[in-house]
Design a protein around this motif. Structure first.
Motif, PDB file in Angstrom:
ATOM      1  N   GLU A   1      -4.842  12.001  23.612  1.00 61.03           N
ATOM      2  CA  GLU A   1      -6.068  12.649  23.152  1.00 61.03           C
ATOM      3  C   GLU A   1      -6.894  11.640  22.347  1.00 61.03           C
ATOM      4  OE1 GLU A   1      -7.162  15.788  23.667  1.00 61.03           O
ATOM      5  OE2 GLU A   1      -5.442  16.195  24.961  1.00 61.03           O
ATOM      6  N   PRO A   2      -7.824  10.933  22.972  1.00 61.25           N
ATOM      7  CA  PRO A   2      -8.610   9.913  22.258  1.00 61.25           C
ATOM      8  C   PRO A   2      -9.321  10.443  21.006  1.00 61.25           C
ATOM      9  CG  PRO A   2      -8.980   9.750  24.619  1.00 61.25           C
ATOM     10  CD  PRO A   2      -8.174  11.003  24.394  1.00 61.25           C
ATOM     11  N   LYS A   3      -9.817  11.687  21.042  1.00 59.64           N
ATOM     12  CA  LYS A   3     -10.489  12.247  19.863  1.00 59.64           C
ATOM     13  C   LYS A   3      -9.525  12.369  18.692  1.00 59.64           C
ATOM     14  CE  LYS A   3     -13.938  14.960  22.352  1.00 59.64           C
ATOM     15  NZ  LYS A   3     -14.413  16.310  22.679  1.00 59.64           N
ATOM     16  N   THR A   4      -8.289  12.702  18.985  1.00 55.83           N
ATOM     17  CA  THR A   4      -7.282  12.843  17.939  1.00 55.83           C
ATOM     18  C   THR A   4      -6.955  11.487  17.334  1.00 55.83           C
ATOM     19  OG1 THR A   4      -6.360  14.771  19.062  1.00 55.83           O
ATOM     20  CG2 THR A   4      -4.963  13.692  17.448  1.00 55.83           C
ATOM     21  N   VAL A   5      -6.796  10.479  18.164  1.00 56.04           N
ATOM     22  CA  VAL A   5      -6.531   9.122  17.664  1.00 56.04           C
ATOM     23  C   VAL A   5      -7.703   8.666  16.800  1.00 56.04           C
ATOM     24  CG1 VAL A   5      -6.181   6.708  18.316  1.00 56.04           C
ATOM     25  CG2 VAL A   5      -5.023   8.526  19.587  1.00 56.04           C
ATOM     26  N   ARG A   6      -8.923   8.942  17.244  1.00 58.41           N
ATOM     27  CA  ARG A   6     -10.111   8.564  16.477  1.00 58.41           C
ATOM     28  C   ARG A   6     -10.112   9.251  15.110  1.00 58.41           C
ATOM     29  NH1 ARG A   6     -13.372   8.443  20.287  1.00 58.41           N
ATOM     30  NH2 ARG A   6     -13.815  10.653  20.472  1.00 58.41           N
ATOM     31  N   ARG A   7      -9.727  10.529  15.066  1.00 58.04           N
ATOM     32  CA  ARG A   7      -9.665  11.251  13.784  1.00 58.04           C
ATOM     33  C   ARG A   7      -8.648  10.606  12.841  1.00 58.04           C
ATOM     34  NH1 ARG A   7      -9.169  17.605  14.004  1.00 58.04           N
ATOM     35  NH2 ARG A   7      -8.781  17.133  11.813  1.00 58.04           N
ATOM     36  N   ILE A   8      -7.498  10.216  13.382  1.00 61.38           N
ATOM     37  CA  ILE A   8      -6.469   9.573  12.558  1.00 61.38           C
ATOM     38  C   ILE A   8      -6.994   8.250  12.007  1.00 61.38           C
ATOM     39  CG2 ILE A   8      -4.189   8.496  12.591  1.00 61.38           C
ATOM     40  CD1 ILE A   8      -3.400  10.671  14.694  1.00 61.38           C
ATOM     41  N   LEU A   9      -7.628   7.453  12.853  1.00 63.60           N
ATOM     42  CA  LEU A   9      -8.153   6.159  12.413  1.00 63.60           C
ATOM     43  C   LEU A   9      -9.285   6.321  11.392  1.00 63.60           C
ATOM     44  CD1 LEU A   9      -8.105   4.167  15.774  1.00 63.60           C
ATOM     45  CD2 LEU A   9      -6.447   4.108  13.894  1.00 63.60           C
ATOM     46  N   GLU A  10     -10.141   7.320  11.583  1.00 62.77           N
ATOM     47  CA  GLU A  10     -11.219   7.574  10.623  1.00 62.77           C
ATOM     48  C   GLU A  10     -10.654   8.026   9.282  1.00 62.77           C
ATOM     49  OE1 GLU A  10     -13.743  10.325  12.717  1.00 62.77           O
ATOM     50  OE2 GLU A  10     -14.668   8.733  13.920  1.00 62.77           O
ATOM     51  N   ALA A  11      -9.600   8.825   9.305  1.00 58.06           N
ATOM     52  CA  ALA A  11      -8.965   9.263   8.063  1.00 58.06           C
ATOM     53  C   ALA A  11      -8.308   8.080   7.348  1.00 58.06           C
ATOM     54  CB  ALA A  11      -7.944  10.364   8.348  1.00 58.06           C
ATOM     55  N   GLU A  12      -7.687   7.182   8.116  1.00 56.20           N
ATOM     56  CA  GLU A  12      -7.107   5.962   7.533  1.00 56.20           C
ATOM     57  C   GLU A  12      -8.203   5.135   6.874  1.00 56.20           C
ATOM     58  OE1 GLU A  12      -3.991   4.605   7.463  1.00 56.20           O
ATOM     59  OE2 GLU A  12      -2.870   5.650   9.023  1.00 56.20           O
ATOM     60  N   ALA A  13      -9.349   5.004   7.549  1.00 56.66           N
ATOM     61  CA  ALA A  13     -10.463   4.241   6.994  1.00 56.66           C
ATOM     62  C   ALA A  13     -10.972   4.892   5.710  1.00 56.66           C
ATOM     63  CB  ALA A  13     -11.588   4.122   8.024  1.00 56.66           C
ATOM     64  N   ALA A  14     -10.989   6.221   5.672  1.00 54.84           N
ATOM     65  CA  ALA A  14     -11.415   6.928   4.460  1.00 54.84           C
ATOM     66  C   ALA A  14     -10.484   6.607   3.298  1.00 54.84           C
ATOM     67  CB  ALA A  14     -11.454   8.434   4.711  1.00 54.84           C
ATOM     68  N   LEU A  15      -9.192   6.600   3.547  1.00 54.78           N
ATOM     69  CA  LEU A  15      -8.235   6.231   2.490  1.00 54.78           C
ATOM     70  C   LEU A  15      -8.473   4.805   2.010  1.00 54.78           C
ATOM     71  CD1 LEU A  15      -4.880   7.755   3.819  1.00 54.78           C
ATOM     72  CD2 LEU A  15      -6.012   8.345   1.669  1.00 54.78           C
ATOM     73  N   GLN A  16      -8.676   3.886   2.955  1.00 56.11           N
ATOM     74  CA  GLN A  16      -8.870   2.478   2.615  1.00 56.11           C
ATOM     75  C   GLN A  16     -10.162   2.254   1.822  1.00 56.11           C
ATOM     76  OE1 GLN A  16      -6.675   0.025   3.021  1.00 56.11           O
ATOM     77  NE2 GLN A  16      -5.259   1.478   3.930  1.00 56.11           N
ATOM     78  N   SER A  17     -11.185   3.043   2.124  1.00 56.80           N
ATOM     79  CA  SER A  17     -12.476   2.846   1.460  1.00 56.80           C
ATOM     80  C   SER A  17     -12.583   3.609   0.141  1.00 56.80           C
ATOM     81  CB  SER A  17     -13.622   3.260   2.390  1.00 56.80           C
ATOM     82  OG  SER A  17     -13.600   4.670   2.574  1.00 56.80           O
ATOM     83  N   GLY A  18     -11.538   4.345  -0.216  1.00 54.18           N
ATOM     84  CA  GLY A  18     -11.563   5.079  -1.480  1.00 54.18           C
ATOM     85  C   GLY A  18     -12.084   6.490  -1.377  1.00 54.18           C
ATOM     86  N   ASN A  19     -12.316   6.981  -0.163  1.00 55.32           N
ATOM     87  CA  ASN A  19     -12.768   8.352   0.042  1.00 55.32           C
ATOM     88  C   ASN A  19     -11.529   9.245   0.066  1.00 55.32           C
ATOM     89  OD1 ASN A  19     -14.245  10.609   0.610  1.00 55.32           O
ATOM     90  ND2 ASN A  19     -14.922   9.935   2.639  1.00 55.32           N
ATOM     91  N   LEU A  20     -10.973   9.463  -1.141  1.00 58.67           N
ATOM     92  CA  LEU A  20      -9.679  10.119  -1.242  1.00 58.67           C
ATOM     93  C   LEU A  20      -9.567  10.943  -2.506  1.00 58.67           C
ATOM     94  CD1 LEU A  20      -8.150   8.201  -3.537  1.00 58.67           C
ATOM     95  CD2 LEU A  20      -7.912   6.694  -1.587  1.00 58.67           C
ATOM     96  N   TYR A  21      -8.487  11.681  -2.591  1.00 58.81           N
ATOM     97  CA  TYR A  21      -8.183  12.505  -3.750  1.00 58.81           C
ATOM     98  C   TYR A  21      -6.872  12.021  -4.345  1.00 58.81           C
ATOM     99  CZ  TYR A  21     -11.710  15.570  -1.815  1.00 58.81           C
ATOM    100  OH  TYR A  21     -12.883  16.063  -1.330  1.00 58.81           O
ATOM    101  N   MET A  22      -6.871  11.887  -5.676  1.00 59.59           N
ATOM    102  CA  MET A  22      -5.645  11.501  -6.364  1.00 59.59           C
ATOM    103  C   MET A  22      -5.681  12.086  -7.774  1.00 59.59           C
ATOM    104  SD  MET A  22      -6.614   7.454  -6.775  1.00 59.59           S
ATOM    105  CE  MET A  22      -5.197   6.978  -7.709  1.00 59.59           C
TER     106      MET A  22
END
Length: 201
Positions: free
Chosen positions: A55-76
């Motif tokens: 499911e390419p859309k699912t892989v894209r969602r996972i990669l976008e979420a990883e990028a969000a974590l890396q860029s600081g778009n996160l909750y802690m």
């Protein structure tokens, strides 16, 4: 595959070897490869990986979420309350801050948590009972035993773990040095992953 089993090998010993070493054991019949024995967790991880990669859309969602974590778009820290807006699993302090269900002491073995913005949005979009179970898992069992709670994904999705909760798939990474679970994404999978078409022998 490091081990080869033949018809004279004790099945219990071969399974014990597979579970202890995480190796795959090739079973030969008449000198030719006939089957492979792997752990049930390894099989589940392989099936999840195949299903997700299909499911390419699912892989894209996972990669976008990883990028969000890396860029600081996160909750802690106190911001984790956003992952549980009804405060059912995150305990809010009188001062308005939030903490995980119990204050962490020096003897506490619970892992810390960091969650991506896409994971928060995905939790909000799940059906209530599914979101409730996913939050219960995230703020409970996941932080107690993140390694035992999930199965490892493979190939392109390696170094990520996944756990199916109702019709959601929780994808996360571990920072074992800091003892932090990095909640990557929560996918509404319905029947996408975890096919149960294996026979029990």
């Amino acid at each position: 595959m490091a081990a080869v089993a033949g018809k004279d090998d004790n099945v219990d010993e071969v399974v014990d070897h597979v579970l202890a070493t995480r190796e795959r054991v090739l079973v030969e019949r008449d000198g030719a490869p006939a089957a492979v024995i792997i752990s049930a967790r390894e099989l589940e991880g392989l099936e999840y990986t195949i299903d997700l990669l299909s499911e390419p859309k699912t892989v894209r969602r996972i990669l976008e979420a990883e990028a969000a974590l890396q860029s600081g778009n996160l909750y802690m820290g106190e911001e984790l309350a956003a992952l549980d807006p009804d405060a059912r699993f995150v305990v809010r302090a009188v001062t308005g801050g939030a903490s995980l269900a119990a204050a962490r002491s020096s003897a506490d073995t619970r892992w810390g948590l960091v969650g991506s913005e896409p994971a928060r949005k995905a939790l909000d979009e799940l059906q209530f009972h599914v979101a409730d179970e996913a939050r219960r898992f995230i703020f409970g069992q996941l932080l107690i035993d993140p390694i035992g709670s999930g199965v490892e994904l493979h190939g392109f999705l390696a170094r990520r773990l996944a756990t199916k909760v109702e019709t959601a798939l929780v994808i996360y990474r571990l920072d074992s040095v800091k003892r932090v679970v990095r909640l990557v994404e929560v996918l509404n999978i319905g029947g996408l992953v975890g096919r149960q078409d294996s026979r029990h022998w």
